[in-house]
Scaffold this active site. Structure first.
Site, PDB file in Angstrom:
ATOM      1  CE  LYS A 121      -3.983  -2.293   0.631  1.00  0.00           C
ATOM      2  NZ  LYS A 121      -3.545  -3.693   0.571  1.00  0.00           N
TER       3      LYS A 121
HETATM    4  C1  LIG Z   1      -4.191  -4.722   0.089  1.00  0.00           C
HETATM    5  C2  LIG Z   1      -3.413  -5.954  -0.020  1.00  0.00           C
HETATM    6  C3  LIG Z   1      -3.695  -6.906  -1.002  1.00  0.00           C
HETATM    7  C4  LIG Z   1      -4.869  -6.767  -1.962  1.00  0.00           C
HETATM    8  O1  LIG Z   1      -4.684  -5.715  -2.899  1.00  0.00           O
HETATM    9  P1  LIG Z   1      -5.936  -5.150  -3.708  1.00  0.00           P
HETATM   10  O2  LIG Z   1      -5.422  -3.969  -4.447  1.00  0.00           O
HETATM   11  O3  LIG Z   1      -6.955  -4.776  -2.687  1.00  0.00           O
HETATM   12  O4  LIG Z   1      -6.413  -6.229  -4.601  1.00  0.00           O
HETATM   13  C5  LIG Z   1      -2.888  -8.024  -1.077  1.00  0.00           C
HETATM   14  N1  LIG Z   1      -1.874  -8.217  -0.200  1.00  0.00           N
HETATM   15  C6  LIG Z   1      -1.585  -7.327   0.758  1.00  0.00           C
HETATM   16  C7  LIG Z   1      -0.475  -7.618   1.707  1.00  0.00           C
HETATM   17  C8  LIG Z   1      -2.327  -6.162   0.876  1.00  0.00           C
HETATM   18  O5  LIG Z   1      -2.030  -5.287   1.828  1.00  0.00           O
END
Ligand SMILES: *Cc1c(COP(=O)(O)O)cnc(C)c1O
Length: 505
Positions: A121
């Site tokens: 993120k």
């Molecule tokens: C948010 C997240 C995901 C999923 O990503 P999306 O963009 O919501 O599909 C997968 N793995 C981790 C560790 C995340 O923090």
């Protein structure tokens, strides 16, 4: 594409007839007034040589080139400043920012967790505040922006880190009380900053996300906030400014494979993406439509496999059991960004998108027609992994490569191997690694050696994991040992709007 043509690109809602906005305006707004998501009115084409020209650039320079294709109302100088503030070595512990590591001939791993919170993120949430802050200056917006975030764990902390102490912006994070790991909770409740609030909601992630969405679409509530000088916005992946930074690393990873002679320019690769809200993989879809040579985008899910079913059958049905898995960041039954995919697949048929989103809201399901399914399956492949399969894959990868992946990455790796087996496709698979293994230390340690999980103290487990791992515990996690708890607010899911008001005035 000429600069003039570029300026034609505007942003509209996936659902209705809201006027066209510049990207800066769409980033400030977050979500469209009709509840739809902002999408670009046209997709950029790449000029010849665009991809080769990325090879010798830094991540920041690559980012500037890709972002300029979409954020056509930002100047080159503005974008340069934004990416340098976001991706400098004060924030990222790898000079490559998002390095691609190769394992054998066929597998590469795109590590997206070198930022301050050890999860992918950060790739978007270090940049979004820069884009938003610049947007406020560009548009002359005077209101104080209030960012509302619903988080399944990782977004919350990454957003808090990105937005803390950014002028003219406040941030409020709602997390499901029992839906995040101990480390994730600690990361959030110890957050410093004069403009931050963190609230536990009694419900799951979808409750928190639905609560935030309802607040955004409550016209009377928004008007009341406006009269007090506040404007709501979003840092969830429904915000275009969250999505667009993620397009960059697909290009960057491909450029790295070219640079290391793993592929020749034009060779097609597959990206395997552990998916929840469909934001990460959708960014890959934008890269593919722009002309990045991607064969398949492989959507990897956990037991909450609503997307696997959708991508295989064309029916999206959220009426099903909700599982708490060892990949909590993917414990999601309503994948918001799918709406953007439907918009693009249907060539911009907004009435159709609106009909399906309404059906999802009222009946809990919708089915797209065969034309959509065929087009979707041209670009995507999907499967899912159980908790047991995920744990076994962590062990297997460790035994084979002496490399530790987190649970989410293991889901992708498992699905990547299955894809190869089922389809016989031998193109390189780039496994998108979304979190440091330290972030999900208990599940990872259990997978490697269950005897090491003698108690549930997360910091003891960090130490144990460090003994097995070639890389050290990231600073952002080890510093939590002595972190002071600064946030203890709670609310029931029905009271989220009231809570927002109380926090503001
Ligand atoms: C948010 C997240 C995901 C999923 O990503 P999306 O963009 O919501 O599909 C997968 N793995 C981790 C560790 C995340 O923090």
């Amino acid at each position: 594409m000429t600069k003039e043509m570029g300026l034609i690109m505007k942003y509209i809602s996936t659902r209705g007839n809201q006027q066209e906005l510049q990207s800066a305006e769409a980033i400030i707004a977050g979500i469209a007034a009709d509840g739809g998501l902002f999408v670009p009115t046209s997709l950029p084409n790449l000029e010849a040589g665009f991809i080769e020209n990325l090879i010798d650039l830094t991540y920041q320079e690559r980012a500037q080139k890709v972002l300029a294709k979409f954020l056509v109302d930002y100047t080159a100088e503005e974008l340069e400043k934004c990416v340098n503030n976001a991706y400098g070595d004060a924030n990222f512990d790898s000079p490559a920012v998002a390095p691609t590591v190769n394992f054998g001939k066929e597998n590469s791993v795109l590590e997206l967790w070198h930022g301050p919170t050890s999860a992918f993120k950060d790739m978007a949430l270090q940049l979004l505040p820069q884009l938003m802050s610049t947007a406020l200056q560009k548009t002359g917006e005077k209101a104080e922006i209030v960012i509302l975030v619903a988080t399944s764990g990782d977004t919350g902390k990454a957003a808090l880190e990105g937005f803390k102490d950014v002028e003219q912006i406040r941030i409020m994070v709602f997390y499901p009380q029992d839906g995040v790991s101990q480390i994730q909770r600690l990361q959030m409740v110890s957050q410093k900053g004069s403009n931050v609030a963190v609230v536990a909601v009694n419900g799951n992630f979808d409750d928190a996300q639905t609560g935030v969405k309802n607040i955004f679409s409550d016209k009377a509530f928004n008007t009341e906030l406006n009269t007090k000088g506040f404007q709501l916005s979003s840092a969830n992946s429904i915000n275009w400014g969250r999505l667009v930074p993620q397009i960059v690393y697909y290009f960057s990873s491909y450029a790295d494979l070219l640079k290391n002679n793993k592929i020749k320019n034009g060779d097609k690769v597959n990206f395997v993406v552990p998916t929840g809200n469909f934001g990460n993989i959708l960014a890959g879809y934008y890269a593919k439509t722009m002309g990045l040579p991607i064969n398949k985008l492989i959507c990897a899910s956990n037991a909450n496999n609503v997307l696997t079913d959708f991508l295989k059958t064309g029916t999206y049905n959220k009426k099903r059991a909700f599982y708490k898995t060892n990949t909590p960041s993917m414990d999601i039954l309503i994948s918001s960004n799918l709406e953007r995919l439907l918009y693009h697949i249907g060539g911009g048929d907004r009435a159709q998108v609106k009909e399906w989103m309404t059906a999802l809201n009222t009946n809990g399901e919708y089915s797209v027609n065969k034309t959509y399914v065929d087009k979707i399956q041209e670009a995507f492949w999907a499967d899912w992994a159980s908790d047991e399969q995920t744990a076994a894959k962590i062990k297997e990868v460790y035994d084979q490569y002496n490399y530790i992946v987190d649970t989410h990455t293991a889901v992708a790796w498992e699905v990547a191997d299955r894809y190869k087996l089922k389809t016989g496709d031998n193109r390189p698979n780039i496994i998108v690694s979304t979190a440091s293994p330290y972030k999900f230390n208990e599940s990872v340690l259990k997978a490697l050696d269950a005897t090491k999980v003698v108690n549930t103290d997360e910091f003891k487990m960090l130490d144990e994991l460090e003994k097995l791992n070639a890389t050290k515990v990231p600073a952002g996690l080890s510093s939590l040992r002595n972190a002071e708890i600064l946030h203890s607010k709670q609310c029931v899911k029905e009271d989220m709007a009231v809570t927002v008001k109380k926090l503001l005035y």
